[in-house]
Design an enzyme around this catalytic site. Structure first.
Site, PDB file in Angstrom:
ATOM      1  CB  SER A 330     -61.003  69.540  -7.827  1.00 18.16           C
ATOM      2  OG  SER A 330     -59.660  69.392  -7.470  1.00 18.16           O
ATOM      3  CG  ASP A 341     -62.852  84.134  -0.642  1.00 16.63           C
ATOM      4  OD1 ASP A 341     -64.097  84.122  -0.709  1.00 16.63           O
ATOM      5  OD2 ASP A 341     -62.201  83.349   0.070  1.00 16.63           O
ATOM      6  CE  LYS A 355     -61.103  65.161  -5.227  1.00 15.79           C
ATOM      7  NZ  LYS A 355     -59.887  65.847  -4.804  1.00 15.79           N
TER       8      LYS A 355
END
Length: 531
Positions: A330, A341, A355
């Site tokens: 999460s 990224d 998740k």
């Protein structure tokens, strides 16, 4: 319009033994609802009547309705849930980082409750409870046969009340009782230390209300000890998640201003949103503080309240490694994905839990509500984390010999019943993963000696922490022992030139899922449940 200007705050929630969902507090949308299916409503009423008149024992109408609602919501996915009075109270308490109890971090072993560690300064710490102790009884109740959550509930209570724990200490081969007076505990979600001159380690174990402030304090302490840090390890292993705004803030600490951290997408218009590294996305203001202020004035106040202003400048450029594993879920996946990224960090370890869904808490009354999956979240590159997780730039085995014996014990999002799928799941891979986990659990339970029993992981941040040593080696340009893509069959690759985030080949990722929660009205956190 920024949802932060419509609500008082946003939070995340999760169970002690599972992955935390990312949750945002938000007003319920008054959209058009299609007509109710009359035939099914009549059938429901008929079943309700039959149960009332024909069941072997008298039934409570209120409980029947609650069970019906609970089943309807639970049938959607693993994270949607009806919150009765007790669950709703626990939800409101779960992210404050405070709870009333004895002050221990626990797990389950052989049907008993095992002490992972006592919280420093807590009643359990002062009573002499040690890591590795096993709780066999709580007051007069045998622990064996209880779920972990049931055991936790029995250790909860009011401040200044007594609970008696029966402890089995393996190292001394003895059983004894320890009376403990419950008290309010302030958990420490951030730890840090200098692991070698020039290199720091900071661990975030959960994203709570106090996490960002503690993170800023610990980072400043590291820079006070060593103003010229050459590298930093951000440890998110077994971090189940927590508050979304805390995850955005921790990501923002390392990123340039106004950089995309995470985005969400769902059926509702307000579920389509992008969070960036700017105070307006992680600084909370109450409705009273925002009342009468223009948007610009509100933004200025948020900037003034920004806790990240106190961070040293070096935090934006210090070489960074993020450690993750199968238990990173999460909010911790949001941080890892954002920094990966944006090429701000090299992610090392094992593929994360997966998740990536958003749950919204929609209160139904003062004491009840539903936690409903309303959106999926995506990394800055547009990748979904749901049922896939974050794939590290560099896969690390658990042990120096290249083995990862504990990896198969983890349950992932893709293993949960009714989990949301973004891509077609590889059923063969999922079945193989379940078989490996069953075999590993059987081996652990039936192991009769040190050769068959699975090893226990070292304390994170200790000198025996193999993955941390590899992260340090990477930062120092030394050889790194890298795992194969198939971690269950990982081999060591010693004396190999240190990999970099650019030349480390990413293994093919399994399909993933995401989740998140949005409530109807702001919920004021109260002291969290104790254990």
């Amino acid at each position: 319009m920024n949802p932060k200007f419509k609500i008082a705050g946003w939070i995340t929630i999760g169970a002690l033994t599972g992955a935390l969902a990312t949750i945002q507090l938000q007003a319920i949308a008054r959209g058009t609802i299609s007509p109710l299916p009359l035939e099914q409503i009549q059938e429901f009423a008929a079943v309700f009547g039959i149960i009332k008149t024909s069941y072997v024992e008298p039934t409570d109408e209120h409980k029947l309705m609650q069970d019906a609602i609970s089943g309807m919501v639970a049938g959607l996915d693993p994270h949607s849930q009806y919150l009765g009075p007790e669950d709703f109270k626990e939800f409101r308490e779960s992210t404050s980082g405070k709870f009333v109890g004895v002050g221990i971090e626990i797990t389950q072993e052989d049907g008993l409750v095992k002490i992972v560690s006592p919280i420093e300064g807590s009643p359990a710490y002062r009573a002499g409870i040690q890591s590795g102790d096993l709780i066999t009884r709580i007051d007069d109740t045998e622990v064996r046969g209880l779920t972990l959550q049931q055991a936790v509930q029995r250790m909860r209570g009011e401040p200044n009340t007594k609970v008696v724990l029966t402890i089995f200490r393996k190292s001394e081969n003895r059983t004894f009782t320890v009376p403990i007076i419950r008290a309010e505990i302030q958990t420490q979600s951030v730890k840090a230390r200098i692991i070698e001159p020039g290199y720091g380690w900071i661990r975030v174990s959960q994203f709570q209300d106090n996490t960002v402030a503690a993170f800023v304090t610990k980072i400043n302490e590291l820079y006070q000890q060593d103003p010229n840090l050459k590298g930093l390890v951000l440890d998110l292993r077994n971090d189940p998640g927590g508050l979304l705004d805390a995850a955005v803030a921790i990501s923002s600490a390392f990123l340039p201003e106004n950089t995309v951290v995470v985005s969400t997408n769902g059926q509702l218009e307000e579920s389509k949103y992008t969070f960036k590294s700017d105070p307006q996305y992680y600084v909370r203001l109450s409705p009273l503080e925002m009342a009468g202020r223009s948007r610009n004035q509100t933004l200025q106040l948020m900037a003034q309240r920004d806790p990240l202003r106190a961070l040293p400048e070096g935090i934006k450029t210090v070489p960074l490694v993020i450690l993750v594993n199968e238990g990173s879920a999460s909010a911790s996946e949001i941080v890892a994905g954002a920094l990966q990224d944006n090429k701000r960090a090299t992610v090392m370890g094992a593929q994360t839990f997966g998740k990536g869904s958003v749950q919204t808490i929609r209160p139904l009354s003062e004491n009840t509500g539903i936690k409903l999956t309303t959106a999926l979240y995506y990394t800055p590159s547009g990748s979904s984390i749901q049922a896939k997780g974050i794939v590290p730039d560099i896969l690390l085995a658990e042990n120096e010999d290249g083995s990862s014996p504990l990896a198969a014990l983890y349950t992932r999002e893709a293993d949960l019943l009714r989990h949301l799928t973004v891509n077609e799941e590889d059923a063969k891979a999922a079945a193989e993963r379940r078989a490996n986990r069953d075999a590993a659990i059987n081996r652990l339970q039936n192991g009769s000696d040190d050769k068959t029993a699975l090893p226990r992981p070292p304390e994170y941040g200790s000198d025996e922490d193999f993955r941390l040593r590899q992260a340090l080696n990477f930062l120092q340009g030394k050889p790194v022992i890298i795992a194969q893509a198939d971690e269950s069959k990982a081999d060591s690759e010693t004396d190999k030139p240190a990999a970099s985030s650019s030349d480390a080949e990413k293994p093919e990722a399994a399909p993933g899922i995401t989740e998140r929660v949005l409530p109807l009205e702001p919920v004021t956190p109260e002291p969290a449940p104790a254990q």
